[in-house]
Design a protein around this motif. Structure first.
Motif, PDB file in Angstrom:
ATOM      1  N   ALA A 175       8.347  -2.912   5.311  1.00 27.41           N
ATOM      2  CA  ALA A 175       7.575  -1.676   5.193  1.00 27.41           C
ATOM      3  C   ALA A 175       8.411  -0.498   4.693  1.00 27.41           C
ATOM      4  O   ALA A 175       7.924   0.337   3.930  1.00 27.41           O
ATOM      5  CB  ALA A 175       6.930  -1.325   6.533  1.00 27.41           C
ATOM      6  N   TYR A 176       9.664  -0.432   5.114  1.00 24.22           N
ATOM      7  CA  TYR A 176      10.514   0.688   4.715  1.00 24.22           C
ATOM      8  C   TYR A 176      11.462   0.338   3.573  1.00 24.22           C
ATOM      9  O   TYR A 176      12.212   1.204   3.109  1.00 24.22           O
ATOM     10  CB  TYR A 176      11.310   1.204   5.915  1.00 24.22           C
ATOM     11  CG  TYR A 176      10.458   1.895   6.937  1.00 24.22           C
ATOM     12  CD1 TYR A 176       9.773   3.069   6.635  1.00 24.22           C
ATOM     13  CD2 TYR A 176      10.335   1.382   8.217  1.00 24.22           C
ATOM     14  CE1 TYR A 176       8.988   3.704   7.580  1.00 24.22           C
ATOM     15  CE2 TYR A 176       9.547   2.010   9.175  1.00 24.22           C
ATOM     16  CZ  TYR A 176       8.882   3.173   8.846  1.00 24.22           C
ATOM     17  OH  TYR A 176       8.107   3.793   9.786  1.00 24.22           O
TER      18      TYR A 176
ATOM     19  N   ALA B 281      12.120   3.908  -1.371  1.00 27.22           N
ATOM     20  CA  ALA B 281      12.505   2.491  -1.333  1.00 27.22           C
ATOM     21  C   ALA B 281      11.281   1.581  -1.261  1.00 27.22           C
ATOM     22  O   ALA B 281      10.344   1.846  -0.517  1.00 27.22           O
ATOM     23  CB  ALA B 281      13.414   2.233  -0.142  1.00 27.22           C
ATOM     24  N   THR B 282      11.298   0.522  -2.041  1.00 23.90           N
ATOM     25  CA  THR B 282      10.209  -0.458  -2.022  1.00 23.90           C
ATOM     26  C   THR B 282      10.680  -1.819  -1.536  1.00 23.90           C
ATOM     27  O   THR B 282       9.863  -2.680  -1.268  1.00 23.90           O
ATOM     28  CB  THR B 282       9.605  -0.660  -3.428  1.00 23.90           C
ATOM     29  OG1 THR B 282      10.591  -1.278  -4.261  1.00 23.90           O
ATOM     30  CG2 THR B 282       9.146   0.656  -4.029  1.00 23.90           C
ATOM     31  N   GLY B 283      11.970  -2.017  -1.467  1.00 20.57           N
ATOM     32  CA  GLY B 283      12.493  -3.332  -1.111  1.00 20.57           C
ATOM     33  C   GLY B 283      12.608  -4.245  -2.310  1.00 20.57           C
ATOM     34  O   GLY B 283      13.131  -5.339  -2.222  1.00 20.57           O
ATOM     35  N   GLY B 284      12.092  -3.810  -3.455  1.00 23.44           N
ATOM     36  CA  GLY B 284      12.198  -4.594  -4.686  1.00 23.44           C
ATOM     37  C   GLY B 284      11.173  -5.714  -4.770  1.00 23.44           C
ATOM     38  O   GLY B 284      10.344  -5.908  -3.886  1.00 23.44           O
ATOM     39  N   ARG B 285      11.264  -6.447  -5.846  1.00 23.46           N
ATOM     40  CA  ARG B 285      10.368  -7.585  -6.068  1.00 23.46           C
ATOM     41  C   ARG B 285      10.636  -8.678  -5.065  1.00 23.46           C
ATOM     42  O   ARG B 285      11.781  -8.937  -4.707  1.00 23.46           O
ATOM     43  CB  ARG B 285      10.593  -8.171  -7.461  1.00 23.46           C
ATOM     44  CG  ARG B 285       9.858  -7.476  -8.537  1.00 23.46           C
ATOM     45  CD  ARG B 285      10.052  -8.246  -9.849  1.00 23.46           C
ATOM     46  NE  ARG B 285       9.339  -7.571 -10.895  1.00 23.46           N
ATOM     47  CZ  ARG B 285       8.538  -8.180 -11.752  1.00 23.46           C
ATOM     48  NH1 ARG B 285       8.383  -9.470 -11.721  1.00 23.46           N
ATOM     49  NH2 ARG B 285       7.909  -7.486 -12.671  1.00 23.46           N
ATOM     50  N   ARG B 286       9.544  -9.326  -4.673  1.00 32.18           N
ATOM     51  CA  ARG B 286       9.618 -10.462  -3.757  1.00 32.18           C
ATOM     52  C   ARG B 286       8.541 -11.461  -4.147  1.00 32.18           C
ATOM     53  O   ARG B 286       7.652 -11.162  -4.924  1.00 32.18           O
ATOM     54  CB  ARG B 286       9.363 -10.020  -2.317  1.00 32.18           C
ATOM     55  CG  ARG B 286      10.374  -9.064  -1.770  1.00 32.18           C
ATOM     56  CD  ARG B 286       9.943  -8.616  -0.386  1.00 32.18           C
ATOM     57  NE  ARG B 286      10.864  -7.660   0.148  1.00 32.18           N
ATOM     58  CZ  ARG B 286      11.727  -7.913   1.118  1.00 32.18           C
ATOM     59  NH1 ARG B 286      11.769  -9.093   1.662  1.00 32.18           N
ATOM     60  NH2 ARG B 286      12.530  -6.979   1.565  1.00 32.18           N
ATOM     61  N   LYS B 287       8.627 -12.615  -3.535  1.00 30.00           N
ATOM     62  CA  LYS B 287       7.546 -13.583  -3.656  1.00 30.00           C
ATOM     63  C   LYS B 287       6.669 -13.438  -2.419  1.00 30.00           C
ATOM     64  O   LYS B 287       7.165 -13.221  -1.310  1.00 30.00           O
ATOM     65  CB  LYS B 287       8.085 -15.000  -3.783  1.00 30.00           C
ATOM     66  CG  LYS B 287       8.694 -15.245  -5.156  1.00 30.00           C
ATOM     67  CD  LYS B 287       9.008 -16.692  -5.383  1.00 30.00           C
ATOM     68  CE  LYS B 287       9.499 -16.914  -6.804  1.00 30.00           C
ATOM     69  NZ  LYS B 287       9.937 -18.302  -7.019  1.00 30.00           N
ATOM     70  N   PHE B 288       5.359 -13.539  -2.623  1.00 32.94           N
ATOM     71  CA  PHE B 288       4.384 -13.396  -1.551  1.00 32.94           C
ATOM     72  C   PHE B 288       3.519 -14.639  -1.473  1.00 32.94           C
ATOM     73  O   PHE B 288       3.139 -15.210  -2.499  1.00 32.94           O
ATOM     74  CB  PHE B 288       3.470 -12.186  -1.809  1.00 32.94           C
ATOM     75  CG  PHE B 288       4.155 -10.866  -1.660  1.00 32.94           C
ATOM     76  CD1 PHE B 288       4.043 -10.139  -0.484  1.00 32.94           C
ATOM     77  CD2 PHE B 288       4.924 -10.349  -2.690  1.00 32.94           C
ATOM     78  CE1 PHE B 288       4.676  -8.916  -0.337  1.00 32.94           C
ATOM     79  CE2 PHE B 288       5.561  -9.123  -2.555  1.00 32.94           C
ATOM     80  CZ  PHE B 288       5.441  -8.409  -1.382  1.00 32.94           C
TER      81      PHE B 288
ATOM     82  N   THR C 158       4.129  -1.203  -3.090  1.00 34.29           N
ATOM     83  CA  THR C 158       4.010   0.022  -3.881  1.00 34.29           C
ATOM     84  C   THR C 158       3.345   1.163  -3.118  1.00 34.29           C
ATOM     85  O   THR C 158       3.211   2.261  -3.651  1.00 34.29           O
ATOM     86  CB  THR C 158       3.234  -0.250  -5.189  1.00 34.29           C
ATOM     87  OG1 THR C 158       1.992  -0.878  -4.865  1.00 34.29           O
ATOM     88  CG2 THR C 158       4.043  -1.145  -6.119  1.00 34.29           C
ATOM     89  N   GLY C 159       2.946   0.904  -1.885  1.00 37.86           N
ATOM     90  CA  GLY C 159       2.370   1.955  -1.056  1.00 37.86           C
ATOM     91  C   GLY C 159       2.451   1.575   0.410  1.00 37.86           C
ATOM     92  O   GLY C 159       2.291   0.399   0.758  1.00 37.86           O
TER      93      GLY C 159
END
Length: 175
Positions: A93-94, A113-120, A140-141
């Protein structure tokens, strides 16, 4: 026209799981997730996908007839509210890293901060039926609920899907 009540689906349960970009997506809807971390309880609104598309019409000189429509923008997002306050949820989340010790965990909140790209992987269960959506994306939100008596601390998240989502659904198999 055939009406088939068993084709009416609902999202009774499920989970949102995240993995690093090196994680390998499962090959089936029922395959066990490896390399992914579940984010736990989600609020009663579940997971809400949203496909948004913008178009532009090409209008010919003759008769002002529309002869083609171009897709100029397309985006898929997923919204869900995380109810657990766990290490995995806080880091997601952060977009931060929690440093845990024996007595506490500490982290920094950076609003950008978004944590970057990940796989979901989003799993939706309806009894024995499994609907699984898999994609690369990014947080993104995020809105925090705050600390309110009688309510769960919650993190309302919007994840943007980059590219296409792959869907595996056990209800859609060959009869």
């Amino acid at each position: 026209m055939a009406l088939t009540a068993t084709n009416v689906r609902t999202g009774i349960s499920g989970e949102v799981s995240i993995g690093l970009l090196t994680a390998v997506f499962p090959t089936t809807a029922a395959a066990v997730l490896t390399g992914f971390t579940g984010l736990g309880y989600i609020g009663p609104d579940g997971v809400v996908p949203n496909s948004d598309r913008s178009t532009t019409d090409l209008t010919a000189w003759q008769n002002n007839a529309v002869v083609r429509t171009l897709v100029t923008e397309a985006k898929r997002t997923y919204e869900f509210t995380l109810w657990e306050t766990s290490l995995a949820v806080i880091e997601f989340a952060y977009g931060t890293t929690v440093t845990p010790t024996v007595t506490e965990g500490s982290y920094t909140i950076d609003p950008s901060a978004t944590g970057g790209r990940r796989k979901f992987v989003i799993d939706v269960l309806d009894g024995a039926l499994i609907h699984r959506e898999m994609f690369e994306g990014e947080l993104t939100g995020m809105e925090e609920s705050g600390w309110v008596a009688g309510e769960a601390v919650a993190f309302k998240c919007t994840v943007t899907c980059y590219g296409s989502a792959t869907v595996k659904d056990t209800a859609l198999k060959t009869p």
